[in-house]
Design a protein around this motif. Structure first.
Motif, PDB file in Angstrom:
ATOM      1  N   THR A   1       0.843  -1.196   0.000  1.00 56.80           N
ATOM      2  CA  THR A   1       0.000   0.000   0.000  1.00 56.80           C
ATOM      3  C   THR A   1       0.880   1.248   0.000  1.00 56.80           C
ATOM      4  N   ARG A   2       0.606   2.139  -0.954  1.00 58.09           N
ATOM      5  CA  ARG A   2       1.339   3.402  -1.040  1.00 58.09           C
ATOM      6  C   ARG A   2       0.363   4.525  -1.364  1.00 58.09           C
ATOM      7  N   THR A   3       0.753   5.732  -1.062  1.00 60.12           N
ATOM      8  CA  THR A   3      -0.083   6.902  -1.352  1.00 60.12           C
ATOM      9  C   THR A   3      -0.038   7.208  -2.844  1.00 60.12           C
ATOM     10  N   HIS A   4      -1.199   7.446  -3.428  1.00 68.09           N
ATOM     11  CA  HIS A   4      -1.316   7.817  -4.845  1.00 68.09           C
ATOM     12  C   HIS A   4      -1.593   9.316  -4.909  1.00 68.09           C
ATOM     13  N   THR A   5      -0.699  10.080  -5.525  1.00 67.89           N
ATOM     14  CA  THR A   5      -0.833  11.542  -5.542  1.00 67.89           C
ATOM     15  C   THR A   5      -1.213  12.104  -6.907  1.00 67.89           C
ATOM     16  N   ASP A   6      -1.219  11.268  -7.954  1.00 67.11           N
ATOM     17  CA  ASP A   6      -1.522  11.767  -9.301  1.00 67.11           C
ATOM     18  C   ASP A   6      -3.004  12.087  -9.456  1.00 67.11           C
ATOM     19  N   ASP A   7      -3.323  13.128 -10.228  1.00 63.33           N
ATOM     20  CA  ASP A   7      -4.719  13.446 -10.525  1.00 63.33           C
ATOM     21  C   ASP A   7      -5.218  12.534 -11.640  1.00 63.33           C
ATOM     22  N   ARG A   8      -6.484  12.736 -12.034  1.00 67.80           N
ATOM     23  CA  ARG A   8      -7.086  11.819 -13.006  1.00 67.80           C
ATOM     24  C   ARG A   8      -6.335  11.830 -14.339  1.00 67.80           C
ATOM     25  N   ASP A   9      -6.077  12.998 -14.906  1.00 70.61           N
ATOM     26  CA  ASP A   9      -5.420  13.070 -16.213  1.00 70.61           C
ATOM     27  C   ASP A   9      -4.035  12.435 -16.170  1.00 70.61           C
ATOM     28  N   THR A  10      -3.304  12.695 -15.110  1.00 76.62           N
ATOM     29  CA  THR A  10      -1.963  12.121 -14.982  1.00 76.62           C
ATOM     30  C   THR A  10      -2.034  10.608 -14.820  1.00 76.62           C
ATOM     31  N   THR A  11      -3.012  10.147 -14.061  1.00 76.63           N
ATOM     32  CA  THR A  11      -3.168   8.707 -13.854  1.00 76.63           C
ATOM     33  C   THR A  11      -3.501   8.009 -15.162  1.00 76.63           C
ATOM     34  N   VAL A  12      -4.429   8.562 -15.928  1.00 77.59           N
ATOM     35  CA  VAL A  12      -4.802   7.977 -17.227  1.00 77.59           C
ATOM     36  C   VAL A  12      -3.591   7.954 -18.155  1.00 77.59           C
ATOM     37  N   ALA A  13      -2.852   9.059 -18.196  1.00 73.56           N
ATOM     38  CA  ALA A  13      -1.676   9.134 -19.069  1.00 73.56           C
ATOM     39  C   ALA A  13      -0.604   8.129 -18.646  1.00 73.56           C
ATOM     40  N   THR A  14      -0.440   7.950 -17.340  1.00 78.88           N
ATOM     41  CA  THR A  14       0.553   7.001 -16.842  1.00 78.88           C
ATOM     42  C   THR A  14       0.152   5.568 -17.185  1.00 78.88           C
ATOM     43  N   VAL A  15      -1.125   5.248 -17.034  1.00 77.45           N
ATOM     44  CA  VAL A  15      -1.615   3.917 -17.400  1.00 77.45           C
ATOM     45  C   VAL A  15      -1.339   3.645 -18.878  1.00 77.45           C
ATOM     46  N   ARG A  16      -1.617   4.636 -19.733  1.00 76.41           N
ATOM     47  CA  ARG A  16      -1.385   4.440 -21.168  1.00 76.41           C
ATOM     48  C   ARG A  16       0.108   4.268 -21.461  1.00 76.41           C
ATOM     49  N   SER A  17       0.940   5.068 -20.836  1.00 76.91           N
ATOM     50  CA  SER A  17       2.375   4.950 -21.049  1.00 76.91           C
ATOM     51  C   SER A  17       2.888   3.583 -20.623  1.00 76.91           C
ATOM     52  N   LEU A  18       2.417   3.101 -19.488  1.00 75.81           N
ATOM     53  CA  LEU A  18       2.805   1.773 -19.022  1.00 75.81           C
ATOM     54  C   LEU A  18       2.347   0.690 -19.988  1.00 75.81           C
ATOM     55  N   LEU A  19       1.101   0.798 -20.456  1.00 73.10           N
ATOM     56  CA  LEU A  19       0.571  -0.213 -21.376  1.00 73.10           C
ATOM     57  C   LEU A  19       1.351  -0.241 -22.681  1.00 73.10           C
ATOM     58  N   ASP A  20       1.678   0.925 -23.221  1.00 75.20           N
ATOM     59  CA  ASP A  20       2.460   0.970 -24.458  1.00 75.20           C
ATOM     60  C   ASP A  20       3.797   0.259 -24.276  1.00 75.20           C
ATOM     61  N   ASP A  21       4.455   0.522 -23.163  1.00 72.88           N
ATOM     62  CA  ASP A  21       5.762  -0.084 -22.910  1.00 72.88           C
ATOM     63  C   ASP A  21       5.646  -1.582 -22.655  1.00 72.88           C
ATOM     64  N   ILE A  22       4.643  -1.970 -21.895  1.00 78.14           N
ATOM     65  CA  ILE A  22       4.466  -3.391 -21.559  1.00 78.14           C
ATOM     66  C   ILE A  22       4.175  -4.208 -22.808  1.00 78.14           C
ATOM     67  N   VAL A  23       3.241  -3.732 -23.642  1.00 74.72           N
ATOM     68  CA  VAL A  23       2.893  -4.466 -24.860  1.00 74.72           C
ATOM     69  C   VAL A  23       4.101  -4.553 -25.777  1.00 74.72           C
ATOM     70  N   ARG A  24       4.846  -3.460 -25.902  1.00 75.16           N
ATOM     71  CA  ARG A  24       6.040  -3.478 -26.753  1.00 75.16           C
ATOM     72  C   ARG A  24       7.036  -4.537 -26.263  1.00 75.16           C
ATOM     73  N   ARG A  25       7.254  -4.603 -24.976  1.00 70.04           N
ATOM     74  CA  ARG A  25       8.174  -5.592 -24.418  1.00 70.04           C
ATOM     75  C   ARG A  25       7.669  -7.026 -24.633  1.00 70.04           C
ATOM     76  N   GLN A  26       6.373  -7.218 -24.464  1.00 67.24           N
ATOM     77  CA  GLN A  26       5.845  -8.581 -24.530  1.00 67.24           C
ATOM     78  C   GLN A  26       5.614  -9.068 -25.954  1.00 67.24           C
ATOM     79  N   LEU A  27       5.735  -8.172 -26.917  1.00 70.56           N
ATOM     80  CA  LEU A  27       5.672  -8.590 -28.319  1.00 70.56           C
ATOM     81  C   LEU A  27       7.002  -9.134 -28.814  1.00 70.56           C
ATOM     82  N   VAL A  28       8.049  -8.962 -28.028  1.00 66.75           N
ATOM     83  CA  VAL A  28       9.366  -9.433 -28.444  1.00 66.75           C
ATOM     84  C   VAL A  28       9.378 -10.961 -28.461  1.00 66.75           C
ATOM     85  N   ALA A  29       9.648 -11.528 -29.627  1.00 64.25           N
ATOM     86  CA  ALA A  29       9.694 -12.985 -29.767  1.00 64.25           C
ATOM     87  C   ALA A  29      10.327 -13.321 -31.105  1.00 64.25           C
TER      88      ALA A  29
END
Length: 414
Positions: free
Chosen positions: A27-55
């Motif tokens: 458990t940690r404190t979440h300080t990001d607002d809605r727009d920042t949280t949405v943008a962070t989720v998208r940035s993470l997803l882009d990076d994760i999918v790119r990494r997991q497509l490596v094969a």
């Protein structure tokens, strides 16, 4: 025999056995607002999918037409398009399901129209794997499922269809990306929003399952279940699960309860689904990757308050908003629908016929554990046997009988 817990390394050496926990959900404190949280989720997803497509082998995605797999497939398609490639996508379907679909409490719409909307918009090389009732009910397929699972899970056609889907995919691809676990991470299940489940003094999914399946799924003998003290086992497990959740300073009761529910899904519920997917896929030599299980995404979204996770009053608000630019409107607006289950009455009739053959073997060891009269009533019922709830008891009894036939364990009651 003990299970190695997730996030744990077990070492055996001359001094004996030791366990070390290398990761846990904190458990940690979440300080990001809605727009920042949405943008962070998208940035993470882009990076994760790119990494997991490596094969270095053929890749594909599992596409159900729901928000999770659609977002993952669309992001994968966009990234591969930059390299001049098309992503392959596969979906499971059943003969006649779309044309004859009947909505129920769990599933309001068939998957296929949404699958095709995503495939068209993302430009995937798509294929539907269409299964018939005979294949789903085939005792040989049931045996393959039980061998893969090692346990008589009783998921019936949902297990059989997953195995058959993976077997068909393996003919063309070796690695598949799945949308599994997004419901646990982002809060997609009904029990996240159901007041009775939220207040229940037990695992929230048990409260909703009782309503959906009722007594139809309960075919075990009461003397057997009483001897196991299942209620006590569940109560102990629930208390242990709740005690593991740390509370933020100043966190109100509602937010803390939703944190508990999220934590239980991420540390208990999802394990069963990941185990199922891994066993079914590896049974046919297919590697299934789960982008939504990336620890960075899990840690970040887990600590976002529930008010952010459901800011539009719907399930998985953060994921929906983070992937809105790559989704067809139909999928963006679609209500959560679980993994599909056939509605073909021929599947149910095949189960009833198999159950009647089992009943004709009164000395079978399964009847030491299963209530013969309950199985007989389910086997002889005229209607409604096409619903998943009405079939579950038959599937459980047949799976248990098949497991006993395969492994011949010694049953000691008392």
């Amino acid at each position: 025999m003990r299970e190695v817990e997730p996030g744990t390394v077990v070492t055996v050496d001359r001094s004996g056995l030791s366990a070390r926990v290398y990761w846990r959900l904190e458990t940690r404190t979440h300080t990001d607002d809605r727009d920042t949280t949405v943008a962070t989720v998208r940035s993470l997803l882009d990076d994760i999918v790119r990494r997991q497509l490596v094969a270095d082998v053929p890749r594909c995605t599992l596409l159900s037409g729901g928000l999770d797999s659609s977002a993952m497939t669309a992001l994968a398609a966009r990234q591969l398009a930059e390299q001049g490639e098309k992503v392959r996508s596969f979906a499971v379907d059943f003969v006649g399901q779309t044309d004859n679909f009947v909505a129920d409490e769990l599933r309001g719409t068939p998957d296929t129209p949404f699958v095709h909307d995503v495939a068209r918009l993302a430009g995937t090389d798509h294929q539907d794997i269409v299964l018939d009732a005979e294949s789903l009910a085939d005792p040989a397929v049931r045996e393959l499922v039980i061998r893969a699972r090692d346990l008589p899970a009783g998921f019936g056609d949902m297990d059989a269809s997953l195995l058959l889907l993976f077997r068909a995919i393996r003919q063309k691809s070796t690695v598949a990306l799945s949308g599994e676990s997004a419901d646990e991470v982002f809060g997609g299940y009904q029990q996240f929003f159901d007041e009775e489940a939220r207040r229940a003094d037990t695992f929230p999914w048990l409260a909703t399952m009782r309503r959906h399946f009722g007594e139809d799924a309960d075919v075990l003998r009461t003397d057997f279940t009483d001897s196991l003290d299942l209620k006590g086992y569940i109560a102990d497990g629930y208390r242990t699960a709740v005690a593991a959740v740390d509370r933020l300073d100043g966190e109100n009761d509602f937010e803390y309860r939703m944190r508990q529910i999220s934590h239980m899904h991420l540390t208990r519920f999802v394990r069963a689904l990941l185990d199922r997917k891994d066993r079914m896929s590896m049974a046919v030599g297919l590697e299934v990757r789960v982008p939504f299980c990336d620890h960075r995404l899990v840690e970040y979204v887990y600590n976002a308050p529930w008010a952010l996770k459901s800011f539009d009053g719907r399930e998985k608000s953060l994921l929906r908003e983070a992937s809105s630019d790559v989704l067809p409107r139909s999928v963006y607006d679609r209500v959560k629908s679980p993994y599909p289950s056939t509605q073909d009455p021929r599947y149910a009739r095949a189960l009833q016929d198999q159950a009647k053959k089992l009943l004709a073997r009164p000395s079978h060891a399964v009847f030491d554990l299963v209530d013969r009269d309950r199985v007989r009533r389910a086997a002889e019922r005229e209607a409604p046997v096409s619903t998943q709830a009405a079939r579950r008891g038959l599937e459980r009894a047949l799976d248990l009988a098949g497991w006993l036939d395969l492994y011949s364990p010694e049953i000691v009651l008392g």
